[in-house]
Design an enzyme around this catalytic site. Sequence first.
Site, short mmCIF file in Angstrom:
data_model
loop_
_atom_site.label_atom_id
_atom_site.label_comp_id
_atom_site.label_asym_id
_atom_site.label_seq_id
_atom_site.Cartn_x
_atom_site.Cartn_y
_atom_site.Cartn_z
N HIS A 32 91.67 22.57 -50.66
CA HIS A 32 91.99 23.81 -51.38
C HIS A 32 92.67 23.52 -52.73
O HIS A 32 93.45 24.32 -53.22
CB HIS A 32 92.87 24.75 -50.54
CG HIS A 32 92.09 25.39 -49.41
ND1 HIS A 32 91.32 26.50 -49.58
CD2 HIS A 32 91.93 25.03 -48.11
CE1 HIS A 32 90.74 26.82 -48.43
NE2 HIS A 32 91.09 25.93 -47.52
N SER A 65 62.11 26.45 -42.62
CA SER A 65 63.27 25.73 -42.08
C SER A 65 62.87 25.11 -40.75
O SER A 65 62.59 25.83 -39.79
CB SER A 65 64.45 26.69 -41.89
OG SER A 65 65.36 26.11 -40.97
N GLY A 120 82.16 22.27 -41.39
CA GLY A 120 82.97 21.82 -42.52
C GLY A 120 82.42 20.57 -43.19
O GLY A 120 83.12 19.90 -43.93
N ASP A 168 82.32 20.26 -53.02
CA ASP A 168 81.22 20.03 -52.08
C ASP A 168 79.96 19.55 -52.80
O ASP A 168 79.39 18.51 -52.47
CB ASP A 168 80.90 21.31 -51.30
CG ASP A 168 82.10 21.84 -50.55
OD1 ASP A 168 83.05 21.07 -50.34
OD2 ASP A 168 82.09 23.02 -50.18
C1 GLA Z 1 85.29 24.79 -48.99
C2 GLA Z 1 84.87 25.01 -50.45
C3 GLA Z 1 85.38 23.88 -51.34
C4 GLA Z 1 86.85 23.60 -51.12
C5 GLA Z 1 87.19 23.51 -49.64
C6 GLA Z 1 88.67 23.43 -49.38
O1 GLA Z 1 84.63 23.68 -48.46
O2 GLA Z 1 83.48 25.11 -50.54
O3 GLA Z 1 85.10 24.16 -52.70
O4 GLA Z 1 87.65 24.54 -51.77
O5 GLA Z 1 86.68 24.62 -48.91
O6 GLA Z 1 89.18 22.26 -49.89
#
Ligand code: GLA
Length: 383
Positions: A32, A65, A120, A168
């Site tokens: 974050h 997909s 995640g 990401d």
């Molecule tokens: C998600 C968002 C990222 C980042 C993370 C937290 O994965 O896509 O841009 O902010 O949360 O670090």
Amino acid sequence: MIQKLEHVFEERFGKASIKVQSPGRINLIGEHTDYNDGFVLPASVDLGTYFVCAPNDVNKFRFFSYNLDDKYETHVDKLERSNKGWANFLLGVIAQFINAGKKVHGFDCVFGGNIPMGAGLSSSASIETGLAYAINQMEQFNYSLINLVKFSQKAEHEYSGVQCGIIDQFAVMFGRDDQVIKLDTRNLNVKYYPFEQRNHMLALVNTGVKHELAGSEYNVRRRECENGVAMLQEHDPTIQSLRDASLEIIEKFKEELLPVIYKRCRYVIEENMRVEKACEALTKNDPDTFGQQMYASHEGLKNLYEVSSDELNTLVELAKQVKGVKGARMMGGGFGGCTINLIKKEAFGRFEETINKNYKTPEGNPPQIIKINISKGTHIVND
Ligand code: GLA
């Protein structure tokens, strides 16, 4: 995987002309911070999304997909958001090329992969970045990779409604074998660090809870940080983002900030400091200090940023009990998904045993434990 996809492509559309592999990503520390102009330390991994594509002459974007066994198609002149969630990751990317004034011709695409969704690991960024890369190649647009990263991030903002930072898509695109990326999200300066995997390893543990809350709560956190900046700016106009704020400043004006805003700001400032400390530990080959920063990051995410969950907290506590585990923390946006664990290789058996014995997913199953290999970013797959 890619051969299976090629086979499906042949059955549906004919001969493929381009194949792309796009990884998922982990983040060692720096959570974050990316939408606060801060530091992050991600890496791309050997789980990924694969694309098999070719231009068509029917003026349609046609997608299949493999994982969902589902298709979506639209006329090239009728591109808009769909109520099929998965299609939006792809449509959002095409829209960025069009917004930039390019004509994107009809093409066919079969894609699939092995990144667990909602864990995640940025399966969405992997899809966006992979398709951006494939279109850039097919159309020979010659956009730079960083441009493609920004298109992919914008696709997420506009078509999925998550106001994500850049970590990401950046990590997915620019990852390298056995290296982690220290990214300064303010100016996109990058420093790669070799990640020692001889004596230590990384493993994820999936809570089995999808981070569904993440979208809305994520945008709330973003606004809270902006509120903090706005207030601090009244005292010091040089503060453009939380990157510019220090612990001293935040303590000085604590009384003026709402308690919740104070907590969010404090977390971000401390997390940036932790990334710096963690990188220093990497240079000194000091996994103990690195691991301590991970544990401290988790505490901050839990108590100050309040994006953790009972499941994530339990997994981190269990990891702490195992001798040879150097650090653990929740990873990504929060509210579910995985923990990331830095483990001495010889302790992995103990780790696995402890987790399996003491944690069950909400459905009552043992959790998925994923060993991570850091491997390269989005690239073309040759025959
Ligand atoms: C998600 C968002 C990222 C980042 C993370 C937290 O994965 O896509 O841009 O902010 O949360 O670090």
